[in-house]
Design a protein around this motif. Structure first.
Motif, mmCIF file in Angstrom:
data_model
loop_
_atom_site.group_PDB
_atom_site.id
_atom_site.type_symbol
_atom_site.label_atom_id
_atom_site.label_comp_id
_atom_site.label_asym_id
_atom_site.label_seq_id
_atom_site.Cartn_x
_atom_site.Cartn_y
_atom_site.Cartn_z
ATOM 1 N N ASP A 34 0.837 -1.211 0.000
ATOM 2 C CA ASP A 34 0.000 0.000 0.000
ATOM 3 C C ASP A 34 0.865 1.253 0.000
ATOM 4 O OD1 ASP A 34 -2.354 -1.511 0.133
ATOM 5 O OD2 ASP A 34 -2.372 -1.473 2.327
ATOM 6 N N ILE A 35 1.854 1.269 0.855
ATOM 7 C CA ILE A 35 2.733 2.430 0.969
ATOM 8 C C ILE A 35 3.502 2.644 -0.325
ATOM 9 C CG2 ILE A 35 4.742 3.355 2.190
ATOM 10 C CD1 ILE A 35 3.649 1.816 4.681
ATOM 11 N N SER A 36 4.002 1.568 -0.920
ATOM 12 C CA SER A 36 4.727 1.682 -2.190
ATOM 13 C C SER A 36 3.813 2.152 -3.313
ATOM 14 C CB SER A 36 5.358 0.343 -2.562
ATOM 15 O OG SER A 36 6.348 -0.011 -1.635
ATOM 16 N N ALA A 37 2.565 1.710 -3.286
ATOM 17 C CA ALA A 37 1.620 2.131 -4.324
ATOM 18 C C ALA A 37 1.367 3.635 -4.248
ATOM 19 C CB ALA A 37 0.306 1.368 -4.188
ATOM 20 N N VAL A 38 1.246 4.173 -3.039
ATOM 21 C CA VAL A 38 1.071 5.621 -2.884
ATOM 22 C C VAL A 38 2.308 6.345 -3.407
ATOM 23 C CG1 VAL A 38 0.852 7.491 -1.204
ATOM 24 C CG2 VAL A 38 -0.547 5.447 -0.977
ATOM 25 N N GLY A 39 3.485 5.825 -3.079
ATOM 26 C CA GLY A 39 4.730 6.430 -3.556
ATOM 27 C C GLY A 39 4.839 6.402 -5.073
ATOM 28 N N MET A 40 4.471 5.284 -5.684
ATOM 29 C CA MET A 40 4.523 5.195 -7.147
ATOM 30 C C MET A 40 3.542 6.169 -7.780
ATOM 31 S SD MET A 40 5.105 1.162 -8.053
ATOM 32 C CE MET A 40 3.981 0.457 -6.878
ATOM 33 N N ASN A 41 2.354 6.289 -7.196
ATOM 34 C CA ASN A 41 1.348 7.210 -7.715
ATOM 35 C C ASN A 41 1.840 8.656 -7.631
ATOM 36 O OD1 ASN A 41 -1.128 7.850 -8.826
ATOM 37 N ND2 ASN A 41 -2.216 7.796 -6.888
ATOM 38 N N LEU A 42 2.453 9.000 -6.523
ATOM 39 C CA LEU A 42 2.975 10.346 -6.323
ATOM 40 C C LEU A 42 4.097 10.660 -7.313
ATOM 41 C CD1 LEU A 42 2.752 12.809 -4.414
ATOM 42 C CD2 LEU A 42 4.545 11.758 -3.051
ATOM 43 N N LEU A 52 2.823 11.162 -10.868
ATOM 44 C CA LEU A 52 2.253 12.498 -11.016
ATOM 45 C C LEU A 52 3.354 13.539 -11.149
ATOM 46 C CD1 LEU A 52 -0.208 14.357 -11.059
ATOM 47 C CD2 LEU A 52 -0.142 14.356 -8.563
ATOM 48 N N ARG A 53 4.405 13.433 -10.338
ATOM 49 C CA ARG A 53 5.529 14.369 -10.411
ATOM 50 C C ARG A 53 6.190 14.310 -11.788
ATOM 51 N NH1 ARG A 53 7.918 16.291 -6.037
ATOM 52 N NH2 ARG A 53 7.448 14.456 -4.784
ATOM 53 N N LEU A 54 6.355 13.108 -12.321
ATOM 54 C CA LEU A 54 6.962 12.937 -13.643
ATOM 55 C C LEU A 54 6.088 13.539 -14.738
ATOM 56 C CD1 LEU A 54 9.295 11.682 -15.259
ATOM 57 C CD2 LEU A 54 7.981 9.575 -15.336
ATOM 58 N N ASN A 66 13.878 17.102 -11.564
ATOM 59 C CA ASN A 66 12.641 16.510 -11.051
ATOM 60 C C ASN A 66 12.311 15.209 -11.777
ATOM 61 O OD1 ASN A 66 12.170 18.482 -9.133
ATOM 62 N ND2 ASN A 66 10.847 19.692 -10.473
ATOM 63 N N VAL A 67 12.555 15.166 -13.088
ATOM 64 C CA VAL A 67 12.294 13.952 -13.864
ATOM 65 C C VAL A 67 13.194 12.811 -13.382
ATOM 66 C CG1 VAL A 67 12.564 12.911 -16.159
ATOM 67 C CG2 VAL A 67 11.375 15.102 -15.916
ATOM 68 N N VAL A 68 14.476 13.092 -13.221
ATOM 69 C CA VAL A 68 15.415 12.060 -12.770
ATOM 70 C C VAL A 68 15.067 11.603 -11.355
ATOM 71 C CG1 VAL A 68 17.831 11.624 -12.165
ATOM 72 C CG2 VAL A 68 17.277 12.790 -14.299
ATOM 73 N N ARG A 69 14.774 12.556 -10.479
ATOM 74 C CA ARG A 69 14.436 12.213 -9.094
ATOM 75 C C ARG A 69 13.152 11.386 -9.032
ATOM 76 N NH1 ARG A 69 12.936 16.722 -4.813
ATOM 77 N NH2 ARG A 69 12.486 17.650 -6.813
ATOM 78 N N ALA A 70 12.149 11.775 -9.799
ATOM 79 C CA ALA A 70 10.883 11.042 -9.799
ATOM 80 C C ALA A 70 11.081 9.631 -10.356
ATOM 81 C CB ALA A 70 9.837 11.795 -10.618
ATOM 82 N N THR A 71 11.881 9.506 -11.405
ATOM 83 C CA THR A 71 12.133 8.191 -11.999
ATOM 84 C C THR A 71 12.832 7.270 -11.000
ATOM 85 O OG1 THR A 71 12.298 9.194 -14.186
ATOM 86 C CG2 THR A 71 13.224 6.988 -13.928
#
Length: 139
Positions: free
Chosen positions: A6-14, A17-19, A109-114
């Motif tokens: 669940d926690i990882s899914a929220v992180g991936m979703n966030l 969105l940032r990407l 931001n793209v690199v960090r989000a990836t």
């Protein structure tokens, strides 16, 4: 109680969105507009919340909906006026408006989000493997 998945899914979703936001900002940064009509760049700001509040969001099912969860908020940036008198959409003073986007910041931001997305995928897969191993113990 939220699981690691669940926690990882929220992180991936966030991070997705940032990407997407950074990609849109980069794609629009060189688009001139008439003065007063330029698209403003958007930034994603993550909000700090308590562990108890995070658990409550995940257990209610609204953790994946970032707009309702208050985990993140969107902040609009500024635009800039550029003197381009030969541009067909320039005003009488010769100005057009562009989004005030910093290409370097957006690429960071793209690199960090990836990288953050990849880390969340690894954590999700590790949690999934642990669940599978726990199920195999009973066999």
């Amino acid at each position: 109680m939220p699981t690691g998945m669940d926690i990882s899914a929220v992180g991936m979703n966030l991070e997705k969105l940032r990407l997407n936001i950074s990609s849109q900002n980069i794609s629009m940064m060189n688009n001139a507009s008439s003065v007063g009509q330029a698209r403003k760049p958007v930034s994603l700001i993550t909000n700090a919340i308590s562990t108890h509040e995070f658990e409550r969001l995940l257990s209610s099912g609204s953790g994946l909906d970032l707009e309702k969860s208050k985990l993140a908020s969107l902040v609009q940036g500024n635009t800039k006026l550029v003197h381009e008198p030969k541009n067909p959409i320039a005003n009488q003073q010769g100005f057009v408006e562009y989004p005030d986007t910093d290409h370097l910041i957006e690429m960071m931001n793209v690199v960090r989000a990836t990288r953050a997305y990849e880390a969340n995928v690894k954590a999700f897969n590790a949690s999934k493997s642990m669940h599978e191993a726990a199920l195999n113990i009973g066999k």
